[in-house]
Write an enzyme that holds these catalytic residues in place. Structure first.
Site, PDB file in Angstrom:
ATOM      1  N   ASP A  92       3.087  -2.895  -7.872  1.00  0.00           N
ATOM      2  CA  ASP A  92       2.480  -1.754  -6.985  1.00  0.00           C
ATOM      3  C   ASP A  92       2.278  -0.517  -8.015  1.00  0.00           C
ATOM      4  OD1 ASP A  92       2.393  -3.391  -4.852  1.00  0.00           O
ATOM      5  OD2 ASP A  92       4.505  -2.823  -4.179  1.00  0.00           O
ATOM      6  N   GLY A 142       3.219 -10.170 -16.895  1.00  0.00           N
ATOM      7  CA  GLY A 142       4.826  -9.724 -17.034  1.00  0.00           C
ATOM      8  C   GLY A 142       4.895  -8.951 -18.221  1.00  0.00           C
ATOM      9  N   GLY A 184       0.714  -1.412  -0.027  1.00  0.00           N
ATOM     10  CA  GLY A 184       0.126   0.056   0.084  1.00  0.00           C
ATOM     11  C   GLY A 184       0.858   1.231   0.011  1.00  0.00           C
TER      12      GLY A 184
END
Length: 319
Positions: free
Chosen positions: A263, A233, A46
């Protein structure tokens, strides 16, 4: 990315880490390995999502569980980064992680510690805090590993708590938590996983993007999530929902470090969704952010100018 109207984004990091990155001439057992001065970064899914959102000109609030001297240091680093932070009190010292690059081979060795143990009372308090912070609606992102003691069904519990707020939940997790989510009939709004995790859940190879899309669509049909993303990927990412499936290509770039690519993808995707972009455009912005992230070393995440360039060259295909 230029500033524009955006719904609130709350990122949740229950098991952050102080990330130490260094290098040595050669990694060998039973020797004292003389290392370079470490780079120090606040780590956790996060946290990285919030950092990447800021790089792209967006806004978010990072809710982070912190404890002890290590937690205080992470809080100081986040403040220095200019992030908006809501601090939860973790039930123990925040963990550290160590990444060591072997210069002789270029290989990187990553040592990740477990973090403090959570108990039922801590989980209940944390769930309440997230629900209160999300009262304004928008998006909640739960990204990264759960601490020891947090039940694998935590995300379903959170989905129920968020129901009255109108906030949407994006989950990017792994392991037992992902397996429980995949078998649940309490759908999160968006569930993201990589190809390896998808193949483990499917118990079969998913060699093509159509295979990934069909698997993701099956999870949507079974009620695990309203939308499922499978990251492939170098082959980009696929999303499936009740409205169909899309693929967004990755940019052809040289990979310096894959750390933070997932992320950065989540940051681009949720930022676009918070700006009410079409889902295929959100997928493309996520793919652009992931491609930008692999060009940077260690935990540097994505650069805005790279994201903008790759998004401008986006290739989106309906499957």
């Amino acid at each position: 990315m230029t500033a524009r109207v955006q719904a609130p984004i709350l990122t949740v990091t229950l098991n952050p880490a102080l990330d130490l990155s260094t290098a040595t001439d050669e990694v060998r057992p039973e020797l004292k390995l003389r290392c370079d001065k470490p780079e120090v970064d606040p780590g956790g899914g996060g946290i990285n999502v919030s950092r990447a959102i800021k790089h792209m000109g967006g806004r978010s609030t990072a809710m982070v569980a912190l404890g002890g001297a290590t937690g205080t240091r992470i809080a100081e680093l986040l403040k220095a980064d200019g992030l908006s932070v809501v601090r939860l009190t973790a039930p123990g010292e925040t963990r550290q992680s160590l990444a060591v690059t072997d210069r002789s081979t270029g290989g990187q060795y990553r040592f990740v510690l477990p973090g403090p143990e959570w108990h039922k009372a801590h989980v209940a308090d944390m769930t309440q805090a997230i629900a209160e912070a999300a009262r304004a609606g928008g998006w909640v992102v739960v990204s990264g590993s759960n601490p020891p003691g947090v039940p694998a069904g935590f995300e379903q519990m959170l989905t129920v708590r968020l129901k009255n707020s109108g906030a949407k939940l994006l989950v990017d997790t792994s392991g037992e938590a992902l397996r429980v989510l995949a078998g649940s009939s309490t759908p999160v709004d968006v569930l993201r996983m990589d190809s390896h995790e998808a193949e483990e859940l499917a118990a079969r190879p998913l060699p093509g993007r159509e295979d990934s899309a069909a698997f993701a669509a099956g999870l949507v049909k079974d009620g695990a999530a309203r939308s499922v993303i499978v990251a492939r990927g170098a082959d980009g990412s696929v999303i499936a929902s009740a409205d169909g499936a899309w693929h967004a290509a990755s940019a052809p770039v040289k990979v310096v470090s894959a750390v933070g690519a997932g992320d950065s993808f989540v940051a681009g995707f949720v930022l676009a969704m918070a700006r009410e972009w079409p889902v295929q455009e959100a997928l493309a912005l996520g793919a652009a952010a992931a491609s930008a992230a692999v060009m940077t070393p260690a935990t540097d995440l994505c650069r805005a100018e790279d994201v903008e360039r790759f998004y401008a060259e986006r290739v989106i295909t309906r499957l």
